[in-house]
Design a protein around this motif. Structure first.
Motif: not given
Length: 165
Positions: A121-122, A141-143, A154, A157
């Motif tokens: 998820s990263v 994150s997100p990938p 996007v 984070s």
């Protein structure tokens, strides 16, 4: 009356076949000018070196400012901008931290497809600089989505850890 050092001129003609003037090392003021010139040149060289290399504090500040800027607003991704790696590098350069000239900063993708413990998820990125031993691991994150012909916005984070990924 004897001739002393004070009678020597500060500048004399060069004895090297040119007609230019040079400092006279037999005059105390000439010696002072010679030493002062050498100190001035050494100080200038040190300033150029210091202004073109990263310090650990500058890299740390640049990473935190870049992360704050990337998280502050949604980022636009497209096939033309190089993805997260170039986005992070651009944010580091635009942070206003670091050397005024030169000073290379490296952003490398730290994800390995063979690491079974890696979090899917990263995306992991490692930030280093040429003159600094410290590295920073960024978990984004997100990938990063697969590149496409359209642009995507996007909201990122990013977690920062000091040390290699």
């Amino acid at each position: 009356m004897s001739k002393g050092h004070d009678d020597e001129p500060i500048f004399i003609r060069s004895h090297w076949g040119t007609s230019r003037y040079v400092y006279n090392p037999r005059n105390p003021i000439g010696v002072g000018l010679i030493i002062g010139s050498l100190l001035f040149a050494a100080g200038g060289m040190y300033y150029l070196y210091a202004s073109s290399s990263w310090s650990e504090g500058e890299l740390r500040d640049a990473v935190h400012v870049a992360v704050r800027d990337l998280e502050a607003a949604p980022q636009t991704l497209g096939s033309w901008n190089g993805g997260y790696e170039s986005m992070i590098r651009d944010a580091l350069e635009e942070s206003g931290e670091g050397p005024s000239t030169g000073g290379v900063v490296y952003v490398d993708d730290a994800d390995t497809p063979y690491d079974k413990e890696a979090d899917p998820s990263v995306d992991l990125f490692e930030v280093t600089a040429k003159d600094v031993d410290t590295a920073f691991c960024l978990s984004v994150s997100p990938p990063e989505p697969e590149p496409g012909l359209t642009s995507i916005e996007v909201s990122l984070s990013i977690a920062v850890e000091e040390g290699r990924c």
